[in-house]
Design a protein around this motif. Structure first.
Motif, short mmCIF file in Angstrom:
data_model
loop_
_atom_site.label_atom_id
_atom_site.label_comp_id
_atom_site.label_asym_id
_atom_site.label_seq_id
_atom_site.Cartn_x
_atom_site.Cartn_y
_atom_site.Cartn_z
N GLU A 48 30.28 8.82 88.38
CA GLU A 48 30.48 8.58 87.03
C GLU A 48 31.53 7.12 86.97
O GLU A 48 32.57 7.14 87.50
CB GLU A 48 31.23 9.94 86.37
N LYS A 49 31.09 6.27 86.13
CA LYS A 49 31.74 5.12 85.82
C LYS A 49 33.19 5.38 85.10
O LYS A 49 33.24 5.86 83.98
CB LYS A 49 31.01 4.01 84.98
N VAL A 50 34.22 5.00 85.95
CA VAL A 50 35.57 5.46 85.29
C VAL A 50 36.52 4.06 85.01
O VAL A 50 37.36 4.27 83.95
CB VAL A 50 36.29 6.21 85.87
N TYR A 51 36.26 3.17 85.69
CA TYR A 51 36.83 1.81 85.31
C TYR A 51 35.98 0.47 85.29
O TYR A 51 35.05 0.72 86.20
CB TYR A 51 38.12 1.45 86.01
N SER A 52 36.31 -0.52 84.48
CA SER A 52 35.75 -1.62 84.86
C SER A 52 36.91 -2.80 84.83
O SER A 52 37.87 -2.70 83.89
CB SER A 52 34.76 -2.10 83.43
N LEU A 53 36.82 -3.87 85.63
CA LEU A 53 37.66 -5.04 85.95
C LEU A 53 36.80 -6.29 85.57
O LEU A 53 35.82 -6.42 86.01
CB LEU A 53 38.34 -4.83 87.07
N LEU A 54 37.47 -7.13 84.63
CA LEU A 54 36.82 -8.44 84.59
C LEU A 54 37.37 -9.32 85.74
O LEU A 54 38.69 -9.41 85.60
CB LEU A 54 37.10 -8.95 82.87
N LEU A 55 36.57 -9.83 86.54
CA LEU A 55 37.06 -10.79 87.58
C LEU A 55 36.78 -12.23 87.12
O LEU A 55 35.61 -12.61 86.96
CB LEU A 55 36.37 -10.48 88.91
N GLN A 56 37.76 -12.67 86.64
CA GLN A 56 37.54 -14.19 86.01
C GLN A 56 37.53 -15.25 87.27
O GLN A 56 38.10 -15.17 88.22
CB GLN A 56 38.67 -14.63 85.22
N ARG A 57 36.92 -16.35 87.10
CA ARG A 57 36.85 -17.59 87.84
C ARG A 57 38.13 -17.67 88.53
O ARG A 57 39.15 -17.93 87.67
CB ARG A 57 36.24 -18.78 87.29
N ARG A 58 38.39 -18.15 89.75
CA ARG A 58 39.82 -18.59 90.24
C ARG A 58 40.72 -17.31 90.67
O ARG A 58 42.06 -17.70 90.75
CB ARG A 58 40.18 -19.46 89.34
N SER A 59 40.40 -15.92 90.17
CA SER A 59 41.17 -14.98 90.21
C SER A 59 41.47 -14.35 91.55
O SER A 59 40.34 -14.52 92.24
CB SER A 59 40.90 -14.14 89.23
N LEU A 60 42.49 -13.44 91.73
CA LEU A 60 42.47 -12.91 92.96
C LEU A 60 42.47 -11.27 92.60
O LEU A 60 43.23 -11.07 91.78
CB LEU A 60 43.61 -13.29 94.06
N LEU A 61 41.77 -10.49 93.28
CA LEU A 61 41.99 -8.96 93.17
C LEU A 61 42.39 -8.32 94.34
O LEU A 61 41.77 -8.86 95.53
CB LEU A 61 40.66 -8.44 92.47
N ILE A 62 43.09 -7.34 94.40
CA ILE A 62 43.52 -6.73 95.45
C ILE A 62 43.51 -5.24 95.19
O ILE A 62 44.00 -4.68 93.98
CB ILE A 62 45.02 -6.98 95.99
N LEU A 63 42.63 -4.66 95.94
CA LEU A 63 42.61 -3.19 95.76
C LEU A 63 43.04 -2.40 97.15
O LEU A 63 42.83 -2.92 98.26
CB LEU A 63 41.10 -2.78 95.84
N LYS A 64 43.89 -1.25 96.92
CA LYS A 64 44.03 -0.77 97.98
C LYS A 64 44.17 0.96 97.74
O LYS A 64 44.06 1.37 96.61
CB LYS A 64 45.53 -1.03 98.72
N ASP A 65 44.81 1.60 98.76
CA ASP A 65 44.91 3.23 98.92
C ASP A 65 43.65 3.80 97.85
O ASP A 65 42.65 3.58 98.24
CB ASP A 65 46.24 3.31 97.99
N LYS A 66 44.08 4.61 96.73
CA LYS A 66 42.88 5.40 96.35
C LYS A 66 41.80 4.52 95.63
O LYS A 66 40.67 4.80 95.71
CB LYS A 66 43.31 6.25 95.07
N MET A 67 42.37 3.23 95.37
CA MET A 67 41.17 2.37 94.50
C MET A 67 40.14 2.12 95.80
O MET A 67 39.18 1.42 95.41
CB MET A 67 41.73 1.26 93.76
N TYR A 68 40.66 2.03 97.03
CA TYR A 68 39.87 1.88 97.98
C TYR A 68 38.88 2.90 98.53
O TYR A 68 37.81 2.97 98.78
CB TYR A 68 40.62 1.05 99.32
N THR A 69 39.79 4.17 98.84
CA THR A 69 39.19 5.10 99.54
C THR A 69 38.36 6.15 98.66
O THR A 69 37.49 6.72 99.09
CB THR A 69 40.16 5.88 100.09
N GLU A 70 38.74 6.37 97.19
CA GLU A 70 38.30 7.23 96.52
C GLU A 70 37.22 6.82 95.35
O GLU A 70 36.12 7.59 95.21
CB GLU A 70 39.46 8.12 95.69
N TYR A 71 37.47 5.64 94.99
CA TYR A 71 36.67 5.21 93.93
C TYR A 71 35.37 4.12 94.63
O TYR A 71 35.86 3.28 95.35
CB TYR A 71 37.34 4.25 92.90
N MET A 72 34.16 4.36 94.20
CA MET A 72 33.24 3.58 94.77
C MET A 72 33.17 2.16 93.83
O MET A 72 33.76 2.27 92.69
CB MET A 72 31.85 4.23 94.51
#
Ligand code: AKG
Ligand code: FE2
Length: 230
Positions: A147-171
């Motif tokens: 089930e889709k639970v979150y959406s992030l807008l990744l703009q040009r030139r931005s940096l995104l960091i994902l860790k912990d549950k955002m890495y291991t639990e959420y596809m």
């Protein structure tokens, strides 16, 4: 860019943990990255069904990464991400996966898995995209659907960091569409600037993403020092 305090960039509307840094690179750096990626030798590209990619630093395998030197043009960006100290000293970034998506291309929801240390950092070039997060619904035997639970807008030139549950639990995944309608489901909208408002439509262009991360298992074999003896 001056000193970045990650605390100020932590996304509070998603589970732990995600950080979003707009304008992490300049326009000149973005052009420089895209030129370097585009001019890589043909065999450096791996063509998949719906995107192309390049591996830098070696190719991750279950048995370990056979390390290759990351070229200086790319190492500078790896070092800048490393200086944010999101990676522990024992797991410094040693690998960069570059993905190229044409408008309308995407990636199926997936987990990055155990080949990598569970922290990823992504530099976005050329176009925005929307990265969706899915909560896997598990039965005792299999993952049935998500089930889709979150959406992030990744703009040009931005940096995104994902860790912990955002890495291991959420596809995570990117839909195969050419336009994104921005709505209040975008969890990082307050970081995206005043032009990004509810209801607008953004057209995708070609996007190049640099996923910078750590492969903990490194083989002692060093690709660069392999000498073919005659
Ligand atoms: O392009 C992106 O931002 C996502 C890439 C990705 O999820 C992957 O290659 O595993
Ligand atoms: Fe991924």
């Amino acid at each position: 860019m001056d000193h970045i305090d990650l605390k100020d960039n932590k996304l509070t509307l998603v589970d732990d943990a995600a950080y979003y840094i707009p304008n992490f690179i300049t326009e000149e750096q973005e052009t420089y990255i895209m030129d370097k990626v585009n001019s890589a030798p043909k065999p450096k590209w791996c063509q998949l069904k719906n995107r192309r990619l390049q591996n830098w630093g070696g190719i991750p395998h279950a048995k370990g990464l056979i390390p290759e030197t990351i070229p200086d043009w790319l190492k500078g960006f790896v070092d800048r991400v490393e200086s944010l100290q999101v990676f522990p000293r024992t797991n410094k970034p040693n690998h960069v996966l570059i993905n190229e998506y044409l408008s309308g291309q995407g990636i199926m929801p997936h987990l990055d898995g155990s080949l990598f240390f569970p922290t990823i950092s992504t530099i976005n070039c050329g176009s925005h995209t929307v990265l969706n997060f899915y909560k896997p619904l598990k039965t005792d035997i299999e993952v049935v659907s998500s089930e889709k639970v979150y959406s992030l807008l990744l703009q040009r030139r931005s940096l995104l960091i994902l860790k912990d549950k955002m890495y291991t639990e959420y596809m995570h995944g990117i839909e195969e569409i050419t336009n994104d309608i921005i709505d209040d489901k975008i969890s990082n909208i307050t970081f995206c600037g005043s032009n990004i408002q509810n209801g607008i439509s953004l057209t995708r262009n070609k996007r190049i993403s640099l996923t910078i991360r750590n492969v903990p298992r490194v083989s002692k074999l060093n690709f660069n020092s392999l000498v073919i003896k005659k």
